[in-house]
Write a protein that holds these residues in place. Structure first.
Motif, short mmCIF file in Angstrom:
data_model
loop_
_atom_site.label_atom_id
_atom_site.label_comp_id
_atom_site.label_asym_id
_atom_site.label_seq_id
_atom_site.Cartn_x
_atom_site.Cartn_y
_atom_site.Cartn_z
N ALA A 1 50.79 20.07 -30.30
CA ALA A 1 51.22 20.37 -31.66
C ALA A 1 52.36 19.45 -32.06
N TRP B 1 56.04 19.58 -37.18
CA TRP B 1 55.90 20.37 -38.40
C TRP B 1 54.95 21.52 -38.20
N ARG B 2 53.94 21.30 -37.38
CA ARG B 2 53.02 22.38 -37.07
C ARG B 2 53.74 23.49 -36.32
N ALA C 1 55.96 25.41 -38.68
CA ALA C 1 55.22 26.30 -39.57
C ALA C 1 54.60 27.48 -38.84
N THR C 2 54.05 27.27 -37.65
CA THR C 2 53.31 28.35 -37.00
C THR C 2 54.16 29.18 -36.04
N GLU D 1 45.07 28.27 -29.83
CA GLU D 1 46.00 27.34 -30.46
C GLU D 1 45.66 25.87 -30.15
N ILE E 1 44.62 22.98 -32.81
CA ILE E 1 45.33 21.71 -32.94
C ILE E 1 44.35 20.55 -32.82
#
Lengths: 298, 325
Positions: free
Chosen positions: A199, A202-203, A206-207, B123, B127
């Motif tokens: 990831a 920014w991901r 956000a998450t 997850e 991604i």
């Protein structure tokens, strides 16, 4: 070598079945807090009154009527009239819309930009984080209302400028809170896990970060909504906020203050609405803090 | 897996890796950097489990995190499958990460409390841009593979026991179909009764998916059970490395001997109980020469003057001690 026995096959680990436990509705559970319940009821009633203004009165809040100035509360004028013969009920209700919406706008703008700055500073740290937080320190060092006055003095009076000025005071407050919370969450292993899953920053923000700092932001917002409302009305009261003839609680109070011995209703009714709403918002804030932030509650 | 010769392929190679944490620098004092990992060379063969043991603070976790690029090394290189990880950045590194995953020590804080299990396990797939339907199918397959049930997918991490949470963490790590997994003390936070279940699960998954493990732990019994080879770390360096049976039967480095003598049951196997004097020296200010000499009963003048290099004292058995022969 096989000293750890295999007869405890991993599939036999008893699964704790939580589905059997009664699961209470979180909304219902939250209202066990009396302050949360009381605050919600007070705010809901006031918001309903203000929203339903056209149904409650047919009067135009800005329509002057020289024949009916300084009328005390009566059946025709439930809250009386002011120095220009304007219906005070209409002014308080329509003015309440302005006060409530502008304080909501203030916390939304302040929360948005403050949160963004706090997230960037807290997550990335380093030099940009350092610069952001020193600017925040600088802004926090000013007494808030003084800064707001200075900004409105520069921008000129008016509701929009008042909203901008007070938002700017809120930004560093949010930035400081969110930066601290972000630094805390960022150090947790589930963020490392997200990094190893590929990831990007920014991901992750956000998450993972935002959902985990959200409770603090919500609690903060209810606290500051009341303060923002007071400041908006304060600007209105000293004539830097909403401009005449438009109604707003602070402006109405200002109209009333010079006639307070002659026409008490001009001060009492808008003052009552303002105080009640601030009390309601603060009660909600107290209750939510208990519900969402167990560290403070204990 | 056990009978590997030198022709087996190296999956991960670490050369001269150093990870230092900057010390405090101020007007009044300069704290020297903390040398968490201070020059590690290591090869991990495809398909093996390499155990890594040592006292807390010896740098074993930092080494594992550095392999994952969660810590930035100050020098040295990490090669994965003939690709230099230490040079990679941005998108390239993020793609590479799918091949290497990590299982964390604390099964609760390594799961986001605000996500349902379905999202946690999926997850990595999200991604990678896997479609929703495909993701759901794979997640449902994975949760069964780690010994849980599909109805668990709609719950939050706090609704599970420690062992179940660790299974969720394992399923998340498996979702990207990695070839290499760093398990950082995966069972130390669990009840002893649950530990063997998780270890057995990891062994089964290794067989099924052809995984290579770096298994970090301070419990020597657990490491012996799962590992093909075992490395012992002390103060940021590997001081002994050998096949698991050989290391446990014939430890050459005094530190390893002391560690093994502390394992319950070791005394009955004829080992003398060795009680180490003193504390681990500070990794900010390691002793000269052999880092272990301050606590070693065999230390001589030579040990403080000359740092013993990790050398092959017998076939497939390396030790960093002047008296290892």
């Amino acid at each position: 070598m096989n000293d750890l026995s295999r007869d405890t096959a991993y599939t036999t680990e008893p699964a704790e079945d939580h589905s059997l436990a009664p699961r209470r509705n979180p909304v219902l559970r939250a209202f066990r807090h009396r302050s949360l319940l009381a605050g919600t009821v007070i705010c809901a009633i006031l918001i309903l009154l203000v929203a339903a203004a056209p149904l409650l009165t047919s009067a135009d809040p800005n329509k002057q009527s020289p024949m009916t100035i300084f009328q005390p509360p009566s059946v025709d004028y439930p809250m009386g009239t002011d120095a220009f013969g304007r219906d005070l009920l209409a002014r308080v209700l329509y003015g309440g819309r302005v006060s409530m919406l502008s304080s909501a706008a203030v916390v939304m703008i302040g929360a948005f930009f403050g949160t963004l700055m706090g997230l960037v500073a807290g997550y990335f740290g380093g030099r940009p984080g350092f610069v952001i937080m020193r600017v925040v320190d600088l802004l926090l060092a000013f007494p808030g209302i003084l800064l707001a006055l200075a900004i409105t003095a520069i921008l000129g009076p008016g509701l929009v400028n008042g909203i901008i000025a007070i938002s700017i005071i809120l930004i560093p407050v949010y930035a400081r809170l969110v930066e601290g919370a972000t630094t805390e969450v960022r150090a947790l292993p589930f963020v490392d896990a997200a990094v190893t899953l590929g990831a990007g920053p920014w991901r992750i923000i956000a998450t993972h970060i935002v959902p985990n700092v959200m409770p603090s932001i919500i609690v903060m917002t209810t606290t500051w909504l009341g303060i923002a409302l007071l400041w908006i009305t304060a600007l209105g009261f000293i004539g830097l906020g909403v401009q005449p003839p438009n109604a707003e609680w602070g402006a109405i109070l200002n109209d009333g203050q010079q006639f307070i011995t002659l026409a008490w209703w001009m001060t009492v009714f808008p003052g009552l609405f303002l105080s009640l709403f601030v009390v309601g918002v603060n009660l909600i804030g107290d209750g939510l803090r208990d519900e969402l932030d167990p560290k403070v509650a204990n | 897996m056990r009978d590997m010769d030198d022709t087996s392929t190296t999956l991960v190679q670490v050369n001269g890796l150093k990870v230092h944490f900057a010390g405090e620098r101020s007007l009044f004092r300069d704290t020297p950097p903390l040398r968490a990992v201070d020059g590690v060379d290591l090869k991990i063969q495809a398909g093996e489990t390499l155990g890594l043991v040592g006292e807390s603070g010896c740098g074993k976790s930092t080494l594992g995190r550095a392999l994952m690029r969660l810590e930035e090394p100050v020098s040295g290189s990490i090669w994965f499958d003939d690709k230099n990880l230490s040079d990679m950045n941005g998108t390239e590194l993020r793609k590479m990460r799918r091949d290497m995953q990590m299982i964390f020590q604390d099964p609760l804080s390594s799961l986001d409390p605000r996500m349902k299990v379905r999202r946690i396990i999926g997850e990595g797939l999200a991604i990678a841009g896997v479609s929703r339907a495909e993701r759901d199918a794979q997640v449902e397959e994975l949760i069964v593979k780690v010994g849980l049930r599909t109805e668990h997918l709609n719950r939050y991490p706090h609704e599970f026991s420690g062992g179940q949470r660790q299974r969720i963490g394992i399923a998340r790590a498996l979702a990207t179909r990695p070839r290499f997994i760093v398990a950082d003390e995966p069972v130390s936070a669990l009840d002893v009764s649950i530990q063997s279940q998780i270890i057995n699960l990891m062994k089964d998954l290794q067989r099924e998916f052809g995984l290579t493990y770096l298994f970090i732990a301070h419990d020597l019994g657990v490491v012996e059970y799962i590992s093909d080879r075992v490395g012992v770390m002390y103060l940021g360096r590997i001081v002994e490395l050998a096949d698991a049976d050989d290391l446990y039967a014939d430890p050459r480095m005094p530190y390893t001997q002391a560690l093994l003598s502390a394992v319950p049951g070791g005394a009955e196997e004829g080992r003398e109980r060795i009680i180490l004097q003193g504390d681990v020296p500070s990794p900010r200010n390691p002793p000269s020469g052999c880092a272990f000499r301050t606590r070693c009963w065999r230390a001589e003048e030579r040990c403080s003057a000359e740092r013993p290099q990790l050398r092959e004292v017998k076939p497939r058995h390396w030790a960093a001690c002047h008296f290892a022969d």
